[in-house]
Design an enzyme around this catalytic site. Sequence first.
Site, PDB file in Angstrom:
ATOM      1  N   LYS A 270      36.258  76.381 -12.490  1.00  0.00           N
ATOM      2  CA  LYS A 270      35.178  76.493 -13.572  1.00  0.00           C
ATOM      3  C   LYS A 270      35.788  76.462 -14.958  1.00  0.00           C
ATOM      4  O   LYS A 270      36.573  77.248 -15.258  1.00  0.00           O
ATOM      5  CB  LYS A 270      34.295  77.807 -13.302  1.00  0.00           C
ATOM      6  N   ASP A 275      30.960  80.453 -23.275  1.00  0.00           N
ATOM      7  CA  ASP A 275      29.887  81.103 -22.402  1.00  0.00           C
ATOM      8  C   ASP A 275      29.602  81.816 -23.108  1.00  0.00           C
ATOM      9  O   ASP A 275      29.227  82.784 -23.539  1.00  0.00           O
ATOM     10  CB  ASP A 275      30.355  82.151 -21.159  1.00  0.00           C
ATOM     11  N   LYS A 282      24.490  86.585 -24.454  1.00  0.00           N
ATOM     12  CA  LYS A 282      25.019  87.507 -24.401  1.00  0.00           C
ATOM     13  C   LYS A 282      24.509  88.651 -25.326  1.00  0.00           C
ATOM     14  O   LYS A 282      24.390  87.690 -26.537  1.00  0.00           O
ATOM     15  CB  LYS A 282      26.946  87.064 -24.440  1.00  0.00           C
ATOM     16  N   ASP A 293      36.547  82.003 -20.255  1.00  0.00           N
ATOM     17  CA  ASP A 293      35.414  80.995 -18.686  1.00  0.00           C
ATOM     18  C   ASP A 293      35.889  79.638 -18.974  1.00  0.00           C
ATOM     19  O   ASP A 293      35.088  79.629 -17.243  1.00  0.00           O
ATOM     20  CB  ASP A 293      34.209  80.934 -19.632  1.00  0.00           C
ATOM     21  N   ASP A 352      22.400  81.788 -18.830  1.00  0.00           N
ATOM     22  CA  ASP A 352      23.877  82.358 -18.359  1.00  0.00           C
ATOM     23  C   ASP A 352      24.595  83.121 -17.090  1.00  0.00           C
ATOM     24  O   ASP A 352      25.734  83.252 -17.012  1.00  0.00           O
ATOM     25  CB  ASP A 352      24.158  84.881 -19.181  1.00  0.00           C
ATOM     26  N   GLU A 354      25.284  80.233 -15.373  1.00  0.00           N
ATOM     27  CA  GLU A 354      25.712  78.519 -15.607  1.00  0.00           C
ATOM     28  C   GLU A 354      26.750  77.896 -14.731  1.00  0.00           C
ATOM     29  O   GLU A 354      26.971  77.162 -14.375  1.00  0.00           O
ATOM     30  CB  GLU A 354      26.137  78.023 -16.882  1.00  0.00           C
ATOM     31  N   ARG A 356      27.892  78.999 -11.597  1.00  0.00           N
ATOM     32  CA  ARG A 356      27.527  78.192 -10.599  1.00  0.00           C
ATOM     33  C   ARG A 356      26.808  77.071 -10.053  1.00  0.00           C
ATOM     34  O   ARG A 356      27.027  76.655  -9.421  1.00  0.00           O
ATOM     35  CB  ARG A 356      26.952  79.693  -9.756  1.00  0.00           C
TER      36      ARG A 356
HETATM   37  N1  BES Z   1      31.640  84.216 -17.235  1.00  0.00           N
HETATM   38  C1  BES Z   1      30.510  84.972 -17.300  1.00  0.00           C
HETATM   39  C2  BES Z   1      31.067  86.071 -16.326  1.00  0.00           C
HETATM   40  C3  BES Z   1      31.798  87.182 -16.649  1.00  0.00           C
HETATM   41  C4  BES Z   1      31.789  87.902 -17.701  1.00  0.00           C
HETATM   42  C5  BES Z   1      33.550  86.847 -16.098  1.00  0.00           C
HETATM   43  C6  BES Z   1      32.580  89.210 -18.439  1.00  0.00           C
HETATM   44  C7  BES Z   1      34.146  87.848 -16.873  1.00  0.00           C
HETATM   45  C8  BES Z   1      33.719  89.234 -18.092  1.00  0.00           C
HETATM   46  C9  BES Z   1      29.325  84.427 -16.355  1.00  0.00           C
HETATM   47  O1  BES Z   1      29.216  83.190 -16.977  1.00  0.00           O
HETATM   48  C10 BES Z   1      27.890  85.653 -16.131  1.00  0.00           C
HETATM   49  O2  BES Z   1      27.830  85.371 -17.256  1.00  0.00           O
HETATM   50  N2  BES Z   1      27.725  86.093 -15.226  1.00  0.00           N
HETATM   51  C11 BES Z   1      26.265  86.653 -15.376  1.00  0.00           C
HETATM   52  C12 BES Z   1      24.972  86.513 -14.311  1.00  0.00           C
HETATM   53  C13 BES Z   1      24.400  86.905 -14.418  1.00  0.00           C
HETATM   54  C14 BES Z   1      23.160  86.870 -15.278  1.00  0.00           C
HETATM   55  C15 BES Z   1      23.638  86.729 -13.288  1.00  0.00           C
HETATM   56  C16 BES Z   1      26.993  88.204 -15.480  1.00  0.00           C
HETATM   57  O3  BES Z   1      28.041  88.702 -14.546  1.00  0.00           O
HETATM   58  O4  BES Z   1      26.140  89.255 -15.703  1.00  0.00           O
HETATM   59 ZN    ZN Z   2      31.175  82.017 -17.891  1.00  0.00          ZN
HETATM   60 MN    MN Z   3      27.091  82.814 -18.487  1.00  0.00          MN
END
Ligand code: BES
Ligand code: ZN
Ligand code: MN
Length: 501
Positions: A270, A275, A282, A293, A352, A354, A356
């Site tokens: 990834k 992000d 966020k 990220d 968010d 993104e 996947r």
């Molecule tokens: N990059 C983030 C996940 C992340 C957050 C990694 C904090 C390390 C530290 C990812 O893209 C994300 O935002 N995931 C969301 C998914 C949700 C919207 C289904 C999450 O984990 O909140």
């Molecule tokens: Zn992310």
């Molecule tokens: Mn995200």
Amino acid sequence: MQLRIVTDQPWQVTADVLAVPIVGQPSFDGGLAELNRRSGGELAALASFGELTGKRYHAALASSGDLPAGRLLAVGAGEGDALTRETIQRLGATIERRLGGRTVHSLAIWLGDLGTHLDGGDTTVAELLVRGVVEGSYEPKAIYLAAVESAPPALDELILVAPGADAAALTRAAERGQIIGEGANVARTLANRASNDVSPIVLADAARDIAARNGLSIDVIEPEQAAELGMGMFLAIGRGSDNPPRMIVLRSGEPAERDALGRHLAIVGKGVCFDSGGISIKPADRMEEMKMDKTGAATVIAAIETVARLAPGTPLLAIAPAVENMPGPHSARPGDIVRAMNGKQVDITNTDAEGRLILGDALTYAEQLGATHLVDVATLTGAVSRALGHLVTGAFGTPQAWYESVIAAGDQAGERYWQVPLIDDYVVDMDSWYGDLQNAGSAEGSLVKSGLFLREFRTKPWVHLDIGGTGYFRKALPFAARGANGVTHATLVELALAGAR
Ligand code: BES
Ligand code: ZN
Ligand code: MN
């Protein structure tokens, strides 16, 4: 840094510092008794004073008395029966980091009886200690600052002291450890660099440099070609920023060439260069961490370089979808329906989620390029760090036999994983009103659902490593600086090298 294997006794070795592992409770018998005696009883005195505890990763500097080494550094390894490959690597890193700010040109490490506790004995210990020292020398502040106070020392020489050992075998192992450690550090710097520095284009340029230096093939797919290829999920996120996306494809060996295990392995990382969450933006708190990220991409790019250095020509594909997830007039909106490269219609309920989306198309593309086995690495969720914390990576996969091969490579690398189940019954929670599925689903079991989503975009054996908790450390530890730590790099390298000829 020069490596040297010495088969003399530790009390005969000249170096600025001689590091001495303490296994179990400090007790001064055998070789340690001799070192203690020649140090003028300094080690035992520090132990009774409480300065030298033998606790894992606790290190105490001592004067060296009559020894030819300038100083002693006693470092706790914990109980012998709890020693793992991970511990040995981290001991090496702890030793190097404990010397931060000190003037050290030559460091010697006595292997002691560490090797009696591990498969492979002293050879394994040599590789992992050297890898640890190299990774321990990593200083993230050096990326943007010319001088860093109390940075780990830049060693001229690292000496492994292994009385009676096979020096040639240890030299080979030590060199392997050095190369793997350097690769982890390449991944860390790419991951740690700021988003105003590393855009998708800059990441692709870094991959080009790596390809040129190591005789790898590279193809960087720009948005127009991505559109022709039908990468609708990748582009939905990629279009949201002024910094255009790039699908970075590195290859070692021939197209679709099988390795010694009959695989064409693809490692997919990834590469979200920042992000923000996109339109599903966020909160401000810790948003700055989202420059990391892109850690998965950094890791697969570094891993293919390491494999090329250790076993040139080994068949391997590394794919890094690189985007910036930003809100703006061209961003994907919640509710947008996009067509994935494999034809599925995906309902973007949360911009968010993104990672996947871009990974799904990258997995499909890897299969189109002939991949028979897939592993992806991603800072995919916050949920994985809530579940498993910062020291164990969440891993998913199917079929189970492929999952187990990947985890076996992880054991070899000294990296820890915990399997997260792909619970079929939760797939219905990802149903969409309009499309085949949505990208986020409800919050319950969101970690499982992140894996279920990715599973829809591959047909071949696949493992997903979620490094959202483990990919970077929020604070410094005895064995690592803060920031990206290179996790999974060594696993991917071992996995690919298992198929080297
Ligand atoms: N990059 C983030 C996940 C992340 C957050 C990694 C904090 C390390 C530290 C990812 O893209 C994300 O935002 N995931 C969301 C998914 C949700 C919207 C289904 C999450 O984990 O909140
Ligand atoms: Zn992310
Ligand atoms: Mn995200």
